[in-house]
Design a protein around this motif. Structure first.
Motif, PDB file in Angstrom:
ATOM      1  N   VAL A 135       0.838  -1.199   0.000  1.00 42.03           N
ATOM      2  CA  VAL A 135       0.000   0.000   0.000  1.00 42.03           C
ATOM      3  C   VAL A 135       0.874   1.250   0.000  1.00 42.03           C
ATOM      4  N   ALA A 136       1.887   1.274   0.841  1.00 43.20           N
ATOM      5  CA  ALA A 136       2.750   2.452   0.949  1.00 43.20           C
ATOM      6  C   ALA A 136       3.504   2.727  -0.347  1.00 43.20           C
ATOM      7  N   GLN A 137       4.018   1.690  -0.989  1.00 39.29           N
ATOM      8  CA  GLN A 137       4.725   1.884  -2.257  1.00 39.29           C
ATOM      9  C   GLN A 137       3.792   2.444  -3.322  1.00 39.29           C
ATOM     10  N   THR A 138       2.552   1.960  -3.329  1.00 36.78           N
ATOM     11  CA  THR A 138       1.569   2.476  -4.286  1.00 36.78           C
ATOM     12  C   THR A 138       1.304   3.951  -4.039  1.00 36.78           C
ATOM     13  N   LEU A 139       1.112   4.326  -2.782  1.00 35.69           N
ATOM     14  CA  LEU A 139       0.797   5.714  -2.451  1.00 35.69           C
ATOM     15  C   LEU A 139       1.989   6.634  -2.675  1.00 35.69           C
ATOM     16  N   SER A 140       3.199   6.163  -2.397  1.00 35.76           N
ATOM     17  CA  SER A 140       4.376   7.022  -2.602  1.00 35.76           C
ATOM     18  C   SER A 140       4.590   7.307  -4.086  1.00 35.76           C
ATOM     19  N   LYS A 141       4.230   6.357  -4.907  1.00 41.11           N
ATOM     20  CA  LYS A 141       4.331   6.549  -6.360  1.00 41.11           C
ATOM     21  C   LYS A 141       3.325   7.582  -6.849  1.00 41.11           C
ATOM     22  N   LEU A 142       2.131   7.554  -6.283  1.00 42.06           N
ATOM     23  CA  LEU A 142       1.054   8.433  -6.730  1.00 42.06           C
ATOM     24  C   LEU A 142       1.085   9.809  -6.074  1.00 42.06           C
ATOM     25  N   ASN A 143       1.687   9.893  -4.869  1.00 46.09           N
ATOM     26  CA  ASN A 143       1.630  11.127  -4.077  1.00 46.09           C
ATOM     27  C   ASN A 143       3.005  11.428  -3.477  1.00 46.09           C
ATOM     28  N   PRO A 144       3.950  11.948  -4.259  1.00 49.31           N
ATOM     29  CA  PRO A 144       5.303  12.189  -3.744  1.00 49.31           C
ATOM     30  C   PRO A 144       5.357  13.232  -2.633  1.00 49.31           C
ATOM     31  N   ASP A 145       4.320  14.051  -2.485  1.00 50.77           N
ATOM     32  CA  ASP A 145       4.284  15.087  -1.432  1.00 50.77           C
ATOM     33  C   ASP A 145       3.570  14.581  -0.174  1.00 50.77           C
ATOM     34  N   MET A 146       3.408  13.277  -0.060  1.00 47.00           N
ATOM     35  CA  MET A 146       2.619  12.706   1.037  1.00 47.00           C
ATOM     36  C   MET A 146       3.457  12.511   2.307  1.00 47.00           C
ATOM     37  N   THR A 147       2.824  12.770   3.454  1.00 45.68           N
ATOM     38  CA  THR A 147       3.351  12.381   4.757  1.00 45.68           C
ATOM     39  C   THR A 147       2.625  11.108   5.181  1.00 45.68           C
ATOM     40  N   PHE A 148       3.399  10.076   5.508  1.00 43.84           N
ATOM     41  CA  PHE A 148       2.831   8.764   5.826  1.00 43.84           C
ATOM     42  C   PHE A 148       2.992   8.501   7.313  1.00 43.84           C
ATOM     43  N   GLY A 149       1.881   8.235   7.989  1.00 43.66           N
ATOM     44  CA  GLY A 149       1.906   7.906   9.405  1.00 43.66           C
ATOM     45  C   GLY A 149       1.488   6.471   9.624  1.00 43.66           C
ATOM     46  N   TYR A 150       2.341   5.710  10.312  1.00 38.57           N
ATOM     47  CA  TYR A 150       2.114   4.279  10.522  1.00 38.57           C
ATOM     48  C   TYR A 150       1.917   3.988  12.001  1.00 38.57           C
ATOM     49  N   ILE A 151       0.826   3.297  12.338  1.00 36.17           N
ATOM     50  CA  ILE A 151       0.595   2.871  13.708  1.00 36.17           C
ATOM     51  C   ILE A 151       1.368   1.584  13.951  1.00 36.17           C
ATOM     52  N   SER A 152       2.395   1.702  14.769  1.00 34.42           N
ATOM     53  CA  SER A 152       3.236   0.561  15.120  1.00 34.42           C
ATOM     54  C   SER A 152       2.866   0.130  16.537  1.00 34.42           C
ATOM     55  N   GLY A 153       3.780   0.157  17.474  1.00 43.27           N
ATOM     56  CA  GLY A 153       3.450  -0.221  18.839  1.00 43.27           C
ATOM     57  C   GLY A 153       4.639  -0.061  19.760  1.00 43.27           C
ATOM     58  N   ALA A 154       4.369   0.183  21.026  1.00 42.06           N
ATOM     59  CA  ALA A 154       5.439   0.264  22.011  1.00 42.06           C
ATOM     60  C   ALA A 154       6.223  -1.048  22.018  1.00 42.06           C
ATOM     61  N   ALA A 155       7.529  -0.938  22.190  1.00 45.22           N
ATOM     62  CA  ALA A 155       8.450  -2.084  22.234  1.00 45.22           C
ATOM     63  C   ALA A 155       8.727  -2.683  20.869  1.00 45.22           C
ATOM     64  N   THR A 156       8.379  -1.975  19.799  1.00 46.49           N
ATOM     65  CA  THR A 156       8.765  -2.430  18.459  1.00 46.49           C
ATOM     66  C   THR A 156      10.290  -2.505  18.358  1.00 46.49           C
ATOM     67  N   ASP A 157      10.796  -3.507  17.659  1.00 50.54           N
ATOM     68  CA  ASP A 157      12.225  -3.816  17.604  1.00 50.54           C
ATOM     69  C   ASP A 157      12.855  -3.293  16.312  1.00 50.54           C
ATOM     70  N   SER A 158      13.526  -2.144  16.403  1.00 51.84           N
ATOM     71  CA  SER A 158      14.144  -1.540  15.220  1.00 51.84           C
ATOM     72  C   SER A 158      15.322  -2.353  14.697  1.00 51.84           C
ATOM     73  N   THR A 159      15.914  -3.198  15.555  1.00 49.81           N
ATOM     74  CA  THR A 159      17.053  -4.007  15.105  1.00 49.81           C
ATOM     75  C   THR A 159      16.615  -5.189  14.251  1.00 49.81           C
ATOM     76  N   GLU A 160      15.338  -5.563  14.360  1.00 53.76           N
ATOM     77  CA  GLU A 160      14.754  -6.705  13.644  1.00 53.76           C
ATOM     78  C   GLU A 160      15.368  -8.038  14.078  1.00 53.76           C
ATOM     79  N   LYS A 161      16.041  -8.062  15.229  1.00 54.86           N
ATOM     80  CA  LYS A 161      16.779  -9.271  15.637  1.00 54.86           C
ATOM     81  C   LYS A 161      16.363  -9.820  17.001  1.00 54.86           C
ATOM     82  N   GLY A 162      15.386  -9.210  17.661  1.00 59.02           N
ATOM     83  CA  GLY A 162      15.015  -9.629  19.004  1.00 59.02           C
ATOM     84  C   GLY A 162      14.218 -10.919  19.032  1.00 59.02           C
ATOM     85  N   ASN A 163      13.867 -11.345  20.238  1.00 56.95           N
ATOM     86  CA  ASN A 163      13.148 -12.610  20.421  1.00 56.95           C
ATOM     87  C   ASN A 163      11.660 -12.502  20.119  1.00 56.95           C
TER      88      ASN A 163
END
Length: 220
Positions: free
Chosen positions: A97-125
């Protein structure tokens, strides 16, 4: 700044709250919700597209341009789910979805609902935290004007909306106590929605917003 926003997940608790605040906000001119089923909300600012398959937006692409914001509130619980399926419904779907919208709307600000304790390293348990972290990292690499990752903790829903009945009946007493004892983990859904709107209006110095950042940006 006038905001024309796309919202996904508007039939869930978070998306419903974000939609509610957008419809009330004077700087939000138009809102397009993309739902799998009718949301049942009517408002002069609001337009709705029913789309069963979020992994194939080809048939509605022509209706997705001309927007400068996307508040991506669509998500699933990882409970009882294996990592490949959770990744498909979280990482793959969101990025498509995001790739589609970025292609169509280059001036867009994208806000994503993630969650507390999300792992930016992508390596946690924690499986869900790794997948969410991978999703955040990939979104921040896309060619949006700005991309913000919102990491709410415990949220007090907005009273009177469809998805808040259970909260107000059984666990509303937790919020004031939690906010007083541990403010870094507690916010209101209204604060999250206002922070998302303000991320488009005025921006924020960090791309990843924890609860304290959400509360601060809501006041902007």
């Amino acid at each position: 700044m006038k905001i024309n926003a796309i919202i996904t997940g508007a039939t869930g608790m978070v998306g419903e709250g974000v939609l509610h605040e957008c419809l009330q906000h004077p700087d939000v001119e138009q809102v397009l919700v993309i739902n799998r089923k009718p949301g049942g909300v009517s408002h002069p600012k609001l337009r709705e597209i029913i789309q069963a398959d979020f992994m194939n937006l080809t048939s509605i692409e022509s209706q997705l341009s001309g927007y400068n914001a996307c508040f991506f509130c669509l998500g699933v619980s990882s409970v009882g789910m294996k990592e490949p399926e959770y990744r498909r419904l979280t990482y793959d779907l969101t990025l498509y979805v995001a790739q589609t919208l970025s292609k169509l709307n280059p001036d867009m600000t994208f806000g994503y609902i993630s969650g507390a304790a999300t792992d930016s390293t992508e390596k946690g348990n924690s499986m869900w935290a790794r997948v969410k972290g991978a999703t955040e990292n990939a979104l921040m690499r896309l060619p949006f004007k700005k991309a913000y990752m919102f990491r709410p903790g415990f949220m007090k829903p907005t009273e009177g909306l469809k998805n808040t009945l259970v909260y107000y009946k059984y666990i509303s007493w937790l919020y004031p106590l939690g906010r007083a004892i541990y403010p870094a983990g507690f916010s209101t859904l209204r604060e999250l929605a206002l922070a998302m709107i303000n991320s488009v209006r005025v921006g924020y110095e960090k791309p990843i917003l924890e609860v304290k950042d959400i509360v601060n940006l809501a006041k902007a």
